[in-house]
Write an enzyme that holds these catalytic residues in place. Structure first.
Site, mmCIF file in Angstrom:
data_model
loop_
_atom_site.group_PDB
_atom_site.id
_atom_site.type_symbol
_atom_site.label_atom_id
_atom_site.label_comp_id
_atom_site.label_asym_id
_atom_site.label_seq_id
_atom_site.Cartn_x
_atom_site.Cartn_y
_atom_site.Cartn_z
ATOM 1 N N HIS B 196 66.141 6.522 -60.407
ATOM 2 C CA HIS B 196 64.360 6.618 -60.633
ATOM 3 C C HIS B 196 64.241 6.473 -62.027
ATOM 4 O O HIS B 196 64.190 7.171 -62.800
ATOM 5 C CB HIS B 196 63.888 7.916 -60.046
ATOM 6 C CG HIS B 196 64.110 7.841 -58.374
ATOM 7 N ND1 HIS B 196 64.162 9.071 -57.603
ATOM 8 C CD2 HIS B 196 63.734 6.823 -57.433
ATOM 9 C CE1 HIS B 196 64.332 8.630 -56.512
ATOM 10 N NE2 HIS B 196 63.936 7.305 -56.333
ATOM 11 N N GLU B 199 62.553 8.694 -64.713
ATOM 12 C CA GLU B 199 63.228 10.196 -64.863
ATOM 13 C C GLU B 199 64.309 10.089 -66.243
ATOM 14 O O GLU B 199 65.259 10.004 -66.215
ATOM 15 C CB GLU B 199 64.131 10.601 -63.741
ATOM 16 C CG GLU B 199 62.759 10.878 -62.513
ATOM 17 C CD GLU B 199 63.673 10.817 -61.128
ATOM 18 O OE1 GLU B 199 64.657 10.898 -61.035
ATOM 19 O OE2 GLU B 199 62.889 10.787 -60.278
ATOM 20 N N ARG B 254 58.824 4.093 -60.841
ATOM 21 C CA ARG B 254 59.982 4.771 -60.260
ATOM 22 C C ARG B 254 61.135 3.740 -59.520
ATOM 23 O O ARG B 254 62.343 4.107 -59.340
ATOM 24 C CB ARG B 254 59.325 5.725 -59.207
ATOM 25 C CG ARG B 254 60.321 6.319 -58.073
ATOM 26 C CD ARG B 254 59.443 7.193 -57.134
ATOM 27 N NE ARG B 254 60.240 7.492 -55.751
ATOM 28 C CZ ARG B 254 60.697 8.736 -55.748
ATOM 29 N NH1 ARG B 254 60.831 9.410 -56.709
ATOM 30 N NH2 ARG B 254 61.363 8.811 -54.649
ATOM 31 N N HIS B 323 68.787 13.435 -60.901
ATOM 32 C CA HIS B 323 67.271 13.218 -60.744
ATOM 33 C C HIS B 323 66.639 13.930 -61.716
ATOM 34 O O HIS B 323 66.993 15.136 -62.251
ATOM 35 C CB HIS B 323 66.522 13.169 -59.487
ATOM 36 C CG HIS B 323 67.390 12.257 -58.488
ATOM 37 N ND1 HIS B 323 66.621 11.230 -58.118
ATOM 38 C CD2 HIS B 323 68.509 12.161 -57.949
ATOM 39 C CE1 HIS B 323 67.371 10.271 -57.212
ATOM 40 N NE2 HIS B 323 68.438 10.832 -57.067
ATOM 41 N N GLU B 397 68.196 17.823 -59.756
ATOM 42 C CA GLU B 397 66.724 17.783 -60.155
ATOM 43 C C GLU B 397 66.839 18.307 -61.313
ATOM 44 O O GLU B 397 66.868 19.784 -61.514
ATOM 45 C CB GLU B 397 65.672 17.941 -59.225
ATOM 46 C CG GLU B 397 65.522 17.235 -58.051
ATOM 47 C CD GLU B 397 64.929 16.032 -58.047
ATOM 48 O OE1 GLU B 397 64.243 15.917 -59.163
ATOM 49 O OE2 GLU B 397 64.960 15.162 -57.123
#
Lengths: 302, 436
Positions: B196, B199, B254, B323, B397
């Protein structure tokens, strides 16, 4: 997060079936060896407490908390709290949810009672102070604008907060026209210290918007202040017209919102806003331009 | 220079090249000393209906010409970009406002932008030739990262090599770093960052991690044991088109940049395009959505390149997909609440990894399966990896939990990379002790 015991199923689409879940509850409580008690008597820590929450028998304790519900409720409560306090120098962020319970009724409305800790949004060097809040958040069925009751321990002496706000206010009145500024933070996450108050004020206004838009499934973060349309300080108050990009987490969408606020320290904050609706997919009948298409909601002047 | 009338999404140059072409022509014109764009602005207008579109077309038809379309009025909801000379600004803005046309200022002063671009282009000719002056605590452009990759591979040729596994939709190279001490067809670990594009902390963490791997080899017993028997593949920019776009036009982009004829919105969520639970509830079939899964599994070149590589390799034992943001370490499934058969082992491993992470800078991570910890997500990388037999499939994440979100300050790059590395190292240690 501690998983709560799986007990009652949520009411089915066919409407409330009071008998079966009640029976299940009694069975469960009997199995646990505790005396039969109204739903909602056991907190996640396992300690019995006096029944709280809605007394209306149409409500059932929702033990299968939809994932992340407590966090969303806490954030909504904080957005509301920050907006109501109207103080850019005393903004609070979520530290941790400590405990919470949820009740759901036949109309799929959801009430969440919870306790959480907060931290200063702009902590001073080494500042670690945590505040505590308790809140009741009432989500309508997938409709925004949750009803919120929230109380927090005093974080900052009132006089200190007013003093900081006045300092901020004076600083802002002296700022050179920030209309040049395209985005805060910049792409690298940097906020110029002199522009920090603008971010804080923008966040305060956005708190109102984020509170209103939160539902039990949708919650928001302020990703970026993307433009300053107007910044008037010649009158008594700060008149601030700007756009922010909100990030809605469960859909990952970025939502531009145009916000207009008027702020004066120790006066209630005034906020108007308009957020852009979702973009609809369109199919052209060919690759020519100009084909008629269904209008989509977009930014409108107000 | 007359702006090219570029309406709609017809075939032609991709948006990036069109933009570059326009800017370059402006630079050329400016350089020839013939035109000055000081104070000129580019406005973006979102027309809501045909009537508003025709109002915009009227603007263009005025004599003498007041505006110059960079992206002409095509259909409602497609943005219209127009350059307005400084002298016409007031008139044009009055016109827009009096007709209720909402606009935003895309470029506040074209001359400033041109000066910056010219400077950047001059600078790129002086791009660093070594990695010792590369800043690991800053965010970088695609060109800078690709240049760093070349320097890095040259400096550590005994351990690292560069593999091109395919091309993106806009024809950029998709690169993977291979860390290996030799052997052939060794078991391997796969790590990817940047699927993405917004990020940014993930690419930065990937770069730092590459440096950490080469410096730890021979010093840290776990990493050394691992590399003596296994390889590591690291894909830093998994979505190069999207990443370039976050620098040039939209920091919060994204998806990738693929588009299909006749569809107004571009981009597929590369982490919804995998063949595992594809098209389920945790993704959308609306091309305008941020979680659009694409027309069919592995339709996207960025996904098929990786899937084909991993499948052809046949000996990948772990896949770690990185991510941001939320501070979580998770394992499959995302597309279902049903626990995987190795749930207990992965749960315990995640718990230990998160503890190791916490011990670095006190940052708390949640952990668990994706569907129960984050949200339902269908067609994701780690689900596909697990279903393909890669038992140790994890998704990170990274920082933070929303305060800065995607715009994480560069000052947090190194702390984030340091703590993430300790979590990864914990996972690598487990894999060494539990071969399969």
């Amino acid at each position: 997060m501690q998983p709560l015991p799986q007990a009652l199923p949520a009411p089915g689409p066919g409407g409330p079936r009071p008998a079966a879940p009640l029976l299940a509850l009694l069975l469960l409580l009997a199995l646990r060896g505790s005396a039969a008690a109204p739903a909602g008597s056991e907190g996640p820590q396992g300690s019995a407490a006096a029944p709280e929450g809605p007394q209306d028998s149409a409500w059932q304790r929702d033990s299968e908390l939809p994932h992340g519900l407590l966090q969303r409720a806490a954030r909504a409560a904080l957005h509301f709290f920050n907006f109501r306090a109207g103080s850019p120098s005393a903004l609070r962020g979520l530290a941790a949810v400590q405990q919470g319970r949820a009740w759901i009724n036949s109309k799929k409305e959801c009430q969440v009672d919870l306790e959480f800790t907060t931290e200063h949004y702009n902590p001073e060097e080494g500042e670690e102070r945590l505040g505590k809040c308790s809140a009741q958040v009432f989500f309508k069925n997938e409709k925004p604008r949750p009803t919120i009751n929230v109380t927090c321990t005093r974080f900052m002496e009132k006089s200190k907060r007013q003093q900081e706000d006045y300092l901020l206010y004076k600083h802002m009145k002296q700022l050179k026209d920030p209309l040049d500024v395209i985005s805060i933070p910049d792409s690298h996450g940097h906020i110029d210290p002199s522009l920090r108050p603008i971010w804080d004020l923008a966040f305060l206004g956005s708190s109102y918007v984020m509170w209103e838009k939160t539902t039990q499934f949708l919650h928001y973060y302020m990703a970026q202040l993307s433009s300053v349309k107007q910044w008037k300080t010649d009158e008594d108050a700060i008149d601030f017209d700007y756009t922010v990009l909100l990030h809605e987490f469960s859909t990952q969408e970025i939502i531009p919102c145009r916000i207009h606020l008027v702020w004066h320290p120790s006066k209630p904050l005034k906020v108007k806003y308009h957020c852009q609706g979702p973009q609809a997919p369109e199919e052209a009948s060919g690759i020519e331009e100009g084909s008629a298409a269904a209008p989509t909601t977009g930014l409108t002047n107000y | 220079m007359q702006g090219a009338r570029t309406g709609g999404w017809g075939p032609g140059l991709p948006a990036v090249d069109r933009w570059t072409l326009l800017v370059c022509s402006f630079i050329l014109a400016a350089a020839l000393g013939q035109m000055n764009f000081t104070g000129d602005q580019v406005l973006r207008i979102l027309a809501q209906n045909e009537m508003q579109l025709s109002l915009l077309r009227d603007l263009e038809g005025l004599k003498p010409q007041k505006v110059d379309f960079w992206r002409g009025p095509a259909r409602p909801s497609l943005p219209v970009d127009m350059r307005v000379p400084f002298s016409e600004l007031k008139d044009v803005k009055d016109y827009l406002e009096s007709h209720g046309l909402a606009y935003s200022v895309m470029i506040k002063d074209i001359q400033v932008l041109l000066d910056q671009e010219r400077e950047a282009m001059a600078k790129s000719r002086r791009l660093e030739r070594s990695t010792s002056s590369f800043s690991y605590s800053s965010y970088h452009t695609l060109e800078e990262i690709y240049s760093w990759i070349d320097s890095f591979v040259t400096e550590h040729a005994d351990l690292v090599s560069k593999i091109q596994i395919g091309h993106s939709f806009e024809n950029r190279s998709i690169l993977v770093l291979k860390f290996s001490t030799g052997g052939s067809e060794r078991q391997a670990i796969w790590i990817d960052t940047g699927i993405h594009s917004r990020e940014w902390i993930t690419h930065a963490t990937g770069i730092w991690t590459a440096k950490q791997i080469v410096s730890d080899y021979g010093r840290d017993y776990i990493l050394t044991s691992l590399l003596n028997t296994m390889d590591i593949f690291l894909e830093i920019v998994s979505n190069p088109d999207g990443f370039a776009f976050t620098h040039s036009m939209n920091r919060l982009w994204r998806k990738n940049k693929s588009n299909q004829p006749g569809i107004a919105c571009i981009g597929v969520d590369l982490n919804r395009n995998w063949r595992s639970g594809f098209g389920g509830n945790g993704s959308k079939d609306n091309p305008c959505s941020e979680t659009y899964h694409g027309p069919y599994p592995h339709s996207e070149p960025e996904v098929s390149a990786v899937a084909n590589f991993i499948t052809a390799h046949g000996n990948i034992k772990a896949l770690i997909s990185i991510h941001s943001y939320s501070q979580m370490l998770m394992y499959p499934y995302g597309h279902s609440l049903e626990p995987i058969s190795n749930q207990e082992e992965l749960y315990n491993l995640a718990k230990r990894a998160v503890q190791a992470l916490y011990e670095v800078h006190g940052i708390k991570y949640l952990y668990g399966s994706i569907s129960t910890t984050l949200y339902m997500a269908s067609g994701i990388t780690v689900d596909w990896a697990y279903d393909s037999g890669i038992k140790y499939s994890f998704s990170f994440e990274l920082r933070d939990t929303g305060r800065y979100g995607f715009l994480l300050p560069a000052t947090q790059i190194i702390p984030t990379a340091q703590e993430t590395w300790m979590a990864i190292r914990t996972i690598l240690k487990h894999i060494l002790r539990h071969p399969y």
